[in-house]
Design a protein around this motif. Structure first.
Motif, PDB file in Angstrom:
ATOM      1  N   VAL A  88       3.010  -0.341   4.178  1.00 39.75           N
ATOM      2  CA  VAL A  88       2.226  -1.522   3.848  1.00 39.75           C
ATOM      3  C   VAL A  88       1.004  -1.128   3.024  1.00 39.75           C
ATOM      4  O   VAL A  88       0.683  -1.771   2.024  1.00 39.75           O
ATOM      5  CB  VAL A  88       1.816  -2.289   5.128  1.00 39.75           C
ATOM      6  CG1 VAL A  88       0.767  -3.348   4.832  1.00 39.75           C
ATOM      7  CG2 VAL A  88       3.035  -2.921   5.779  1.00 39.75           C
ATOM      8  N   GLN A  89       0.329  -0.044   3.430  1.00 37.95           N
ATOM      9  CA  GLN A  89      -0.831   0.434   2.665  1.00 37.95           C
ATOM     10  C   GLN A  89      -0.439   0.794   1.242  1.00 37.95           C
ATOM     11  O   GLN A  89      -1.134   0.433   0.291  1.00 37.95           O
ATOM     12  CB  GLN A  89      -1.445   1.659   3.342  1.00 37.95           C
ATOM     13  CG  GLN A  89      -2.491   1.349   4.357  1.00 37.95           C
ATOM     14  CD  GLN A  89      -3.120   2.622   4.905  1.00 37.95           C
ATOM     15  OE1 GLN A  89      -2.461   3.637   5.060  1.00 37.95           O
ATOM     16  NE2 GLN A  89      -4.403   2.552   5.197  1.00 37.95           N
ATOM     17  N   ARG A  90       0.675   1.531   1.091  1.00 32.24           N
ATOM     18  CA  ARG A  90       1.119   1.925  -0.254  1.00 32.24           C
ATOM     19  C   ARG A  90       1.470   0.702  -1.089  1.00 32.24           C
ATOM     20  O   ARG A  90       1.118   0.630  -2.270  1.00 32.24           O
ATOM     21  CB  ARG A  90       2.317   2.869  -0.171  1.00 32.24           C
ATOM     22  CG  ARG A  90       1.948   4.298   0.125  1.00 32.24           C
ATOM     23  CD  ARG A  90       3.092   5.248  -0.150  1.00 32.24           C
ATOM     24  NE  ARG A  90       4.302   4.918   0.560  1.00 32.24           N
ATOM     25  CZ  ARG A  90       4.659   5.413   1.742  1.00 32.24           C
ATOM     26  NH1 ARG A  90       3.888   6.283   2.348  1.00 32.24           N
ATOM     27  NH2 ARG A  90       5.786   5.062   2.307  1.00 32.24           N
ATOM     28  N   LEU A  91       2.159  -0.264  -0.492  1.00 34.08           N
ATOM     29  CA  LEU A  91       2.522  -1.473  -1.233  1.00 34.08           C
ATOM     30  C   LEU A  91       1.277  -2.264  -1.632  1.00 34.08           C
ATOM     31  O   LEU A  91       1.182  -2.748  -2.764  1.00 34.08           O
ATOM     32  CB  LEU A  91       3.466  -2.345  -0.414  1.00 34.08           C
ATOM     33  CG  LEU A  91       4.881  -1.818  -0.257  1.00 34.08           C
ATOM     34  CD1 LEU A  91       5.665  -2.666   0.745  1.00 34.08           C
ATOM     35  CD2 LEU A  91       5.596  -1.793  -1.595  1.00 34.08           C
ATOM     36  N   ASN A  92       0.327  -2.368  -0.714  1.00 33.14           N
ATOM     37  CA  ASN A  92      -0.922  -3.057  -1.058  1.00 33.14           C
ATOM     38  C   ASN A  92      -1.655  -2.336  -2.174  1.00 33.14           C
ATOM     39  O   ASN A  92      -2.191  -2.967  -3.085  1.00 33.14           O
ATOM     40  CB  ASN A  92      -1.825  -3.179   0.181  1.00 33.14           C
ATOM     41  CG  ASN A  92      -1.342  -4.244   1.141  1.00 33.14           C
ATOM     42  OD1 ASN A  92      -0.638  -5.170   0.757  1.00 33.14           O
ATOM     43  ND2 ASN A  92      -1.718  -4.107   2.399  1.00 33.14           N
ATOM     44  N   GLN A  93      -1.661  -1.010  -2.109  1.00 34.14           N
ATOM     45  CA  GLN A  93      -2.316  -0.226  -3.149  1.00 34.14           C
ATOM     46  C   GLN A  93      -1.587  -0.407  -4.485  1.00 34.14           C
ATOM     47  O   GLN A  93      -2.224  -0.583  -5.526  1.00 34.14           O
ATOM     48  CB  GLN A  93      -2.320   1.246  -2.750  1.00 34.14           C
ATOM     49  CG  GLN A  93      -3.189   2.109  -3.610  1.00 34.14           C
ATOM     50  CD  GLN A  93      -3.274   3.528  -3.072  1.00 34.14           C
ATOM     51  OE1 GLN A  93      -2.513   3.926  -2.198  1.00 34.14           O
ATOM     52  NE2 GLN A  93      -4.198   4.293  -3.610  1.00 34.14           N
ATOM     53  N   ASP A  94      -0.249  -0.388  -4.456  1.00 34.43           N
ATOM     54  CA  ASP A  94       0.534  -0.612  -5.677  1.00 34.43           C
ATOM     55  C   ASP A  94       0.225  -1.983  -6.262  1.00 34.43           C
ATOM     56  O   ASP A  94       0.088  -2.126  -7.476  1.00 34.43           O
ATOM     57  CB  ASP A  94       2.031  -0.489  -5.399  1.00 34.43           C
ATOM     58  CG  ASP A  94       2.470   0.941  -5.167  1.00 34.43           C
ATOM     59  OD1 ASP A  94       1.668   1.873  -5.426  1.00 34.43           O
ATOM     60  OD2 ASP A  94       3.630   1.133  -4.717  1.00 34.43           O
ATOM     61  N   MET A  95       0.126  -2.990  -5.395  1.00 37.51           N
ATOM     62  CA  MET A  95      -0.159  -4.340  -5.880  1.00 37.51           C
ATOM     63  C   MET A  95      -1.572  -4.428  -6.452  1.00 37.51           C
ATOM     64  O   MET A  95      -1.774  -5.059  -7.488  1.00 37.51           O
ATOM     65  CB  MET A  95       0.052  -5.364  -4.769  1.00 37.51           C
ATOM     66  CG  MET A  95       1.524  -5.560  -4.445  1.00 37.51           C
ATOM     67  SD  MET A  95       1.818  -6.752  -3.154  1.00 37.51           S
ATOM     68  CE  MET A  95       1.242  -8.232  -3.919  1.00 37.51           C
ATOM     69  N   GLU A  96      -2.533  -3.769  -5.800  1.00 40.48           N
ATOM     70  CA  GLU A  96      -3.893  -3.736  -6.338  1.00 40.48           C
ATOM     71  C   GLU A  96      -3.915  -3.065  -7.704  1.00 40.48           C
ATOM     72  O   GLU A  96      -4.558  -3.543  -8.631  1.00 40.48           O
ATOM     73  CB  GLU A  96      -4.829  -2.983  -5.397  1.00 40.48           C
ATOM     74  CG  GLU A  96      -5.294  -3.777  -4.211  1.00 40.48           C
ATOM     75  CD  GLU A  96      -6.200  -2.967  -3.294  1.00 40.48           C
ATOM     76  OE1 GLU A  96      -6.914  -2.070  -3.793  1.00 40.48           O
ATOM     77  OE2 GLU A  96      -6.183  -3.234  -2.090  1.00 40.48           O
ATOM     78  N   ASN A  97      -3.201  -1.939  -7.807  1.00 40.54           N
ATOM     79  CA  ASN A  97      -3.133  -1.231  -9.088  1.00 40.54           C
ATOM     80  C   ASN A  97      -2.493  -2.110 -10.150  1.00 40.54           C
ATOM     81  O   ASN A  97      -2.929  -2.115 -11.300  1.00 40.54           O
ATOM     82  CB  ASN A  97      -2.357   0.077  -8.946  1.00 40.54           C
ATOM     83  CG  ASN A  97      -3.098   1.097  -8.108  1.00 40.54           C
ATOM     84  OD1 ASN A  97      -4.292   0.983  -7.886  1.00 40.54           O
ATOM     85  ND2 ASN A  97      -2.370   2.095  -7.617  1.00 40.54           N
ATOM     86  N   ALA A  98      -1.466  -2.842  -9.779  1.00 43.39           N
ATOM     87  CA  ALA A  98      -0.789  -3.715 -10.737  1.00 43.39           C
ATOM     88  C   ALA A  98      -1.722  -4.821 -11.191  1.00 43.39           C
ATOM     89  O   ALA A  98      -1.777  -5.145 -12.371  1.00 43.39           O
ATOM     90  CB  ALA A  98       0.470  -4.310 -10.114  1.00 43.39           C
TER      91      ALA A  98
END
Length: 163
Positions: free
Chosen positions: A49-59
């Motif tokens: 979940v943290q990685r996905l949230n980080q990926d979404m923030e980066n996007a």
């Protein structure tokens, strides 16, 4: 009377532990190990979940202020037991990108074992790729797969900008 109630609660507890064991893909046999495995499973889910949230923030960060093709899709790759889980996410539709990514898989020698793709208003690809190597050790890691997919996206971006 008390022993029947105790047996029922013990049976219910056993049933719940077995359900927990199956949900978390645990191979443990005793209660403590099942709970430890479940705890590890929950921690893994939290990290995902943290990685996905980080990926979404980066996007979102990379796409804010850019309406052109400069905001490239976000790529994440996770190593699985036999292969990789590859995620590619873009907030906009990317005609032709799927072909480029699949060509990168082919160049890497990855077979697509399972995939989900959405190309309508946004581009989302979730694929499980397995290496087509003969009974040998894995010849690549998740970072190599990620870099190859990123390169295919950059090449796709350059060709779409020139059109």
């Amino acid at each position: 009377m008390v022993s029947r109630e105790h047996q029922r609660s013990a049976a219910a507890l056993h049933e719940k532990l077995q359900l927990l064991r199956s949900i978390t893909n645990s191979h443990a046999l005793n209660k403590t190990s099942i709970i430890v495995d479940a705890s590890k499973y929950i921690e893994d889910l939290k990290e995902k979940v943290q990685r996905l949230n980080q990926d979404m923030e980066n996007a979102q960060t990379s796409s804010s202020g850019h309406d052109d093709f400069n905001a490239l899709p976000v790529v994440s790759v996770k190593t699985l037991e036999k292969g990789f889980m590859i995620n590619v996410l873009s907030e906009k539709s990317c005609p032709g990108l799927l072909v480029s990514v699949l060509e990168a898989f082919e160049d890497l020698g990855l077979n697509v074992l399972e995939a989900r793709v959405s190309c309508a208003d946004s581009f989302r690809l979730q694929a499980v790729g397995g290496e087509s190597v003969e009974e040998g050790e894995s010849s690549m890691d998740a970072e190599a797969v990620k870099q190859a997919v990123i390169m295919s996206i950059k090449n796709w971006s350059q060709t779409t900008e020139n059109d």
